[in-house]
Design an enzyme around this catalytic site. Sequence first.
Site, PDB file in Angstrom:
ATOM      1  NE  ARG A  31     -13.065  26.118  54.485  1.00  0.00           N
ATOM      2  CZ  ARG A  31     -13.946  25.138  54.349  1.00  0.00           C
ATOM      3  NH1 ARG A  31     -13.896  24.333  53.314  1.00  0.00           N
ATOM      4  NH2 ARG A  31     -14.876  24.936  55.248  1.00  0.00           N
ATOM      5  CG  ASN A  49     -10.389  24.459  56.072  1.00  0.00           C
ATOM      6  OD1 ASN A  49      -9.947  25.609  56.040  1.00  0.00           O
ATOM      7  ND2 ASN A  49     -11.537  24.166  56.655  1.00  0.00           N
TER       8      ASN A  49
END
Length: 104
Positions: A31, A49
Amino acid sequence: MAPTTSSASRTRSTRTIHALVTGVVQGVGFRYHCAAEAQQLGLVGQVRNLPDGDVEVMAQGPADDVARLVAWLYKGPRWARVEQVSVTDLRAGSLTGRRFEVTG
């Protein structure tokens, strides 16, 4: 005098995507690396996520730069092992954020 770009041509050159990235993509900095890449490209959107282990990416910006981010998604950071990337194009300009951020 330089030609002006109409709103319609700006919309055409803008690309908005939703992507799902599967594989070993959580717990490897995916990320944060994705956000850094997107920010460097000047894109807006988010990365997060998902409970099933995938990573979801929403991104918007110039079509060429979005394509660069999509290419990056296929490799990710060096610790990731990307198995699949599924990209869906959304209506251009449909994201309203002003920056690219990590959520969830």
